[in-house]
Design a protein around this motif. Structure first.
Motif, mmCIF file in Angstrom:
data_model
loop_
_atom_site.group_PDB
_atom_site.id
_atom_site.type_symbol
_atom_site.label_atom_id
_atom_site.label_comp_id
_atom_site.label_asym_id
_atom_site.label_seq_id
_atom_site.Cartn_x
_atom_site.Cartn_y
_atom_site.Cartn_z
ATOM 1 N N ALA A 16 0.856 -1.197 0.000
ATOM 2 C CA ALA A 16 0.000 0.000 0.000
ATOM 3 C C ALA A 16 0.889 1.242 0.000
ATOM 4 O O ALA A 16 1.235 1.794 1.046
ATOM 5 C CB ALA A 16 -0.918 -0.011 1.219
ATOM 6 N N ILE A 17 1.281 1.666 -1.203
ATOM 7 C CA ILE A 17 2.156 2.828 -1.363
ATOM 8 C C ILE A 17 1.303 4.086 -1.483
ATOM 9 O O ILE A 17 0.446 4.188 -2.368
ATOM 10 C CB ILE A 17 3.051 2.696 -2.609
ATOM 11 N N LYS A 18 1.525 5.043 -0.617
ATOM 12 C CA LYS A 18 0.744 6.284 -0.655
ATOM 13 C C LYS A 18 1.071 7.096 -1.906
ATOM 14 O O LYS A 18 2.229 7.182 -2.313
ATOM 15 C CB LYS A 18 1.027 7.133 0.583
ATOM 16 N N HIS A 44 12.357 5.488 -7.918
ATOM 17 C CA HIS A 44 12.500 4.928 -6.573
ATOM 18 C C HIS A 44 11.462 3.857 -6.259
ATOM 19 O O HIS A 44 11.619 3.095 -5.303
ATOM 20 C CB HIS A 44 12.422 6.049 -5.535
ATOM 21 N N ILE A 45 10.416 3.778 -7.063
ATOM 22 C CA ILE A 45 9.433 2.691 -6.935
ATOM 23 C C ILE A 45 9.663 1.646 -8.026
ATOM 24 O O ILE A 45 9.639 0.440 -7.769
ATOM 25 C CB ILE A 45 7.990 3.234 -7.030
ATOM 26 N N GLY A 46 9.913 2.107 -9.244
ATOM 27 C CA GLY A 46 10.091 1.200 -10.378
ATOM 28 C C GLY A 46 11.289 0.290 -10.250
ATOM 29 O O GLY A 46 11.217 -0.904 -10.590
ATOM 30 N N VAL A 47 12.422 0.811 -9.760
ATOM 31 C CA VAL A 47 13.615 -0.023 -9.615
ATOM 32 C C VAL A 47 13.392 -1.148 -8.598
ATOM 33 O O VAL A 47 13.714 -2.307 -8.879
ATOM 34 C CB VAL A 47 14.856 0.835 -9.266
ATOM 35 N N THR A 80 5.607 1.813 4.108
ATOM 36 C CA THR A 80 5.497 0.782 3.065
ATOM 37 C C THR A 80 6.498 0.992 1.931
ATOM 38 O O THR A 80 7.055 0.025 1.402
ATOM 39 C CB THR A 80 4.076 0.731 2.480
ATOM 40 N N LEU A 81 6.737 2.242 1.537
ATOM 41 C CA LEU A 81 7.687 2.496 0.452
ATOM 42 C C LEU A 81 9.089 2.078 0.853
ATOM 43 O O LEU A 81 9.785 1.390 0.089
ATOM 44 C CB LEU A 81 7.660 3.975 0.051
ATOM 45 N N GLU A 82 9.500 2.470 2.043
ATOM 46 C CA GLU A 82 10.835 2.104 2.508
ATOM 47 C C GLU A 82 10.963 0.584 2.657
ATOM 48 O O GLU A 82 12.032 0.017 2.384
ATOM 49 C CB GLU A 82 11.146 2.795 3.829
#
Length: 427
Positions: free
Chosen positions: A31-33, A128-131, A73-75
């Motif tokens: 669940a990425i904001k 930073h999300i795609g990689v 969640t992103l980290e």
């Protein structure tokens, strides 16, 4: 829950998802904001649609034992990808640059896949999300991973390299892209060169075009595999390059005829040849791979629509890529040329100057009818009978309906936000 424990659950899942509209059965949902939504609210929906586990960072949306609550969640996605990369221990080729990243990535992939099981960045998932998503798409069957990295500010490439830990790297070029975020051309060079710094510090290899003075200088302290059209001592020497309109390469007596438009794509092909040869792909396989590659997604595509030949290069644009596309277009041995050019974005204080420069390239080319679209170009409007300026695509399209272009060679190029592929609807 520790990253190792989350990784154990990840290995039981078939894929990772961050979009409930594309949920796959037995996936792990993060669940990425976003800027306008809190993806934690979609956790229950993800489970209903087939996700095996959901990772959230808001305890209000905890559902049951299938819910993994983390601080961010992103980290967590990024740390999981880094852990997974170390777990697999496979060789990774990373690439970045101002222009040509995606085309070069696709060429490297088709060449290496002749001999290895490869996986590469899908589309342009290079941030930073795609990689992290790319790294998590690699599995035990992947023999070589290919990771595209994009950036629009300092320290971004450094961060992405820390995640992907590449063993090899290639920078396509240093152009006038994202000048606003990088702080000018020197900022672009510094930001992109973070890949060279990482590879040097970790005794890893870089692939280098010796004909690019910046690449040559910035990699003096790196372990290098090189290619060149001028230096016969390079690892791969390119004998000759032609383009009218498709690029043809000659190296070691081997002729490679690509389906790519423009001399500016030559170095993209040369890099793929060099990387293929380093990984011991045969010359025959390299030739076959490159000749079979057909560009898509509005990148240097050659189309025929009714009576018109069209070079569709509307995926993106910056001053460097725009200039080489125009110069390539001007040298084509064709009559009845039309250029349809859209604004270039993210140029900051350099915007007016850079758009003025592009107009200047064409102001004396009376054999090319040129349409400039967007308020950045419109601010540089000059009175020439073969140059036409429009503030909006809507006003341009109204005139184009009346114009009815026929039997033309047409170049279409502009930034992604201009969506100039819409021109095709009117041809």
């Amino acid at each position: 829950m520790e990253i190792k424990d989350i990784h154990d659950l990840f290995l039981k899942c078939s894929s990772v998802s961050i979009d409930t509209r594309k949920i796959e059965e037995n996936s792990l949902f993060f669940a990425i904001k976003g800027e306008r939504f809190d993806a934690n609210t979609f956790a229950e929906e993800a489970l209903k649609k087939g996700a095996s586990y959901v990772v959230i960072d808001n305890k209000e949306y905890f559902i049951d034992e299938r819910t993994i609550l983390v601080e961010n969640t992103l980290e967590t996605l990024q740390e999981l990808s880094k852990f997974h990369r170390k777990y697999l221990k496979l060789p990774i080729v990373a690439l970045t640059g101002s222009n040509g990243k995606t085309t070069t990535k696709e060429l490297i992939n088709v060449v290496l896949s002749k001999r290895y099981t490869t996986k590469a960045t899908v589309g342009n998932l290079n941030n930073h999300i795609g990689v992290p998503l790319t790294l998590l798409s690699f599995d035990s069957k992947t023999e070589i991973g290919i990771v595209e990295m994009g950036a629009n500010h300092q320290k971004e490439i450094e961060f992405l390299c820390a995640l992907a830990q590449p063993d090899f790297g290639y920078i396509t070029n240093f152009g006038k892209a994202h000048l606003e975020g990088f702080g000018g051309t020197e900022g672009v060079i510094k930001g992109k060169s973070e890949m060279y710094k990482f590879l040097s510090e970790n005794d890893k290899f870089v692939f280098v075009n010796l004909d690019d003075a910046i690449q040559k200088e910035k990699t003096e302290n790196n372990l290098r595999v090189t290619f060149s059209q001028a230096d016969k001592n390079a690892s791969v020497f390119i004998n000759a390059i032609t383009a009218n309109p498709f690029v043809e390469i000659d190296y070691n007596g081997i002729k490679v005829k690509s389906n790519l438009i423009g001399l500016y794509n030559a170095n993209n092909i040369n890099a793929a040849i060099t990387i293929g040869k380093y990984f011991k792909v045969s010359d025959e396989e390299i030739k076959e791979a490159i000749e079979s590659y057909i560009p898509e997604n509005n990148r240097s595509q050659m189309l025929v629509k009714n009576s018109n030949e069209i070079i569709l290069d509307a995926y993106n644009a910056n001053p460097s890529s725009m200039e080489v596309a125009i110069k390539n277009f001007l040298q084509l041995d064709k009559e009845n040329k039309v250029a349809i050019l859209g604004d270039m974005f993210e140029l900051g204080e350099e915007s007016l100057h850079e758009h003025k420069h592009i107009v200047a390239l064409l102001k004396n080319e009376s054999n090319v009818k040129t349409y400039f679209i967007g308020n950045h170009f419109y601010a540089n409007k000059i009175d020439k009978e073969f140059l036409f300026f429009y503030e909006t695509f809507a006003s341009f399209s109204e005139d184009l309906k009346e114009e009815k272009l026929e039997n033309k060679m047409i170049l279409i190029k502009g930034s992604r936000g201009m969506a100039l592929e819409r021109v095709l609807e009117f041809l």
